[in-house]
Scaffold this motif. Structure first.
Motif, PDB file in Angstrom:
ATOM      1  N   GLN A 190       1.277  -0.797 -16.428  1.00 33.90           N
ATOM      2  CA  GLN A 190       1.303  -1.161 -15.017  1.00 33.90           C
ATOM      3  C   GLN A 190       2.711  -1.530 -14.563  1.00 33.90           C
ATOM      4  N   LYS A 191       3.448  -2.255 -15.394  1.00 30.44           N
ATOM      5  CA  LYS A 191       4.806  -2.652 -15.025  1.00 30.44           C
ATOM      6  C   LYS A 191       5.704  -1.433 -14.826  1.00 30.44           C
ATOM      7  N   ASN A 234       0.081  -6.340  -7.713  1.00 28.45           N
ATOM      8  CA  ASN A 234      -1.363  -6.532  -7.540  1.00 28.45           C
ATOM      9  C   ASN A 234      -2.066  -5.254  -7.110  1.00 28.45           C
ATOM     10  N   THR A 235      -1.400  -4.462  -6.289  1.00 28.90           N
ATOM     11  CA  THR A 235      -1.967  -3.181  -5.867  1.00 28.90           C
ATOM     12  C   THR A 235      -2.075  -2.229  -7.046  1.00 28.90           C
ATOM     13  N   VAL A 236      -1.020  -2.143  -7.841  1.00 30.51           N
ATOM     14  CA  VAL A 236      -1.035  -1.277  -9.024  1.00 30.51           C
ATOM     15  C   VAL A 236      -2.133  -1.722  -9.983  1.00 30.51           C
ATOM     16  N   LYS A 237      -2.268  -3.022 -10.184  1.00 30.18           N
ATOM     17  CA  LYS A 237      -3.301  -3.531 -11.084  1.00 30.18           C
ATOM     18  C   LYS A 237      -4.693  -3.139 -10.599  1.00 30.18           C
ATOM     19  N   ALA A 238      -4.953  -3.323  -9.301  1.00 29.10           N
ATOM     20  CA  ALA A 238      -6.260  -2.963  -8.745  1.00 29.10           C
ATOM     21  C   ALA A 238      -6.528  -1.471  -8.875  1.00 29.10           C
ATOM     22  N   LEU A 239      -5.511  -0.648  -8.618  1.00 28.59           N
ATOM     23  CA  LEU A 239      -5.679   0.798  -8.725  1.00 28.59           C
ATOM     24  C   LEU A 239      -5.895   1.218 -10.179  1.00 28.59           C
ATOM     25  N   ALA A 240      -5.143   0.621 -11.092  1.00 27.33           N
ATOM     26  CA  ALA A 240      -5.269   0.981 -12.506  1.00 27.33           C
ATOM     27  C   ALA A 240      -6.615   0.561 -13.080  1.00 27.33           C
ATOM     28  N   LEU A 241      -7.163  -0.537 -12.563  1.00 35.45           N
ATOM     29  CA  LEU A 241      -8.464  -1.013 -13.042  1.00 35.45           C
ATOM     30  C   LEU A 241      -9.617  -0.435 -12.234  1.00 35.45           C
TER      31      LEU A 241
END
Length: 74
Positions: A18-19, A30-37
Motif C-alpha cells: 500500500q505504501k 486511507n483511500t489506498v487502504k480502502a481500495l486495496a481491502l
C-alpha cells in the motif's frame, strides 16, 4: 451482483505494498487502504484516472464484476 475493486490483485502481481501505491500515485493512504481491502463503496473518477495513469492499467483491470449465483441461472 457484486462489483469488486481489484487493486489488491495488481499489487500482488507487481510485488507492491500500500505504501508503494501511495508513493507512486500520491493518493491518500486511507483511500489506498480502502481500495486495496475492497472496503470502499465508491471511487471518484479522478482517483480512478490517477491509478490508471500511474499504474499503466485500464479501468477494467481495476474493476471486476462478479454475478450472483442466482443471476447466472437466468
Amino acid at each position: 451482483m457484486a462489483i469488486r475493486f481489484s487493486l489488491d490483485k495488481i499489487m500482488k502481481e507487481r510485488g507492491l505494498e500500500q505504501k508503494d501505491i501511495v508513493h507512486i500515485t500520491g493518493i491518500n493512504r486511507n483511500t489506498v487502504k480502502a481500495l486495496a481491502l475492497n472496503a470502499n463503496a465508491r471511487i471518484d473518477f479522478p482517483t480512478l484516472n490517477t491509478l490508471c495513469t500511474k499504474l499503466d492499467v485500464l479501468p477494467g483491470d481495476l474493476i471486476e464484476y462478479i454475478p450472483d449465483e442466482n443471476e447466472k441461472s437466468r
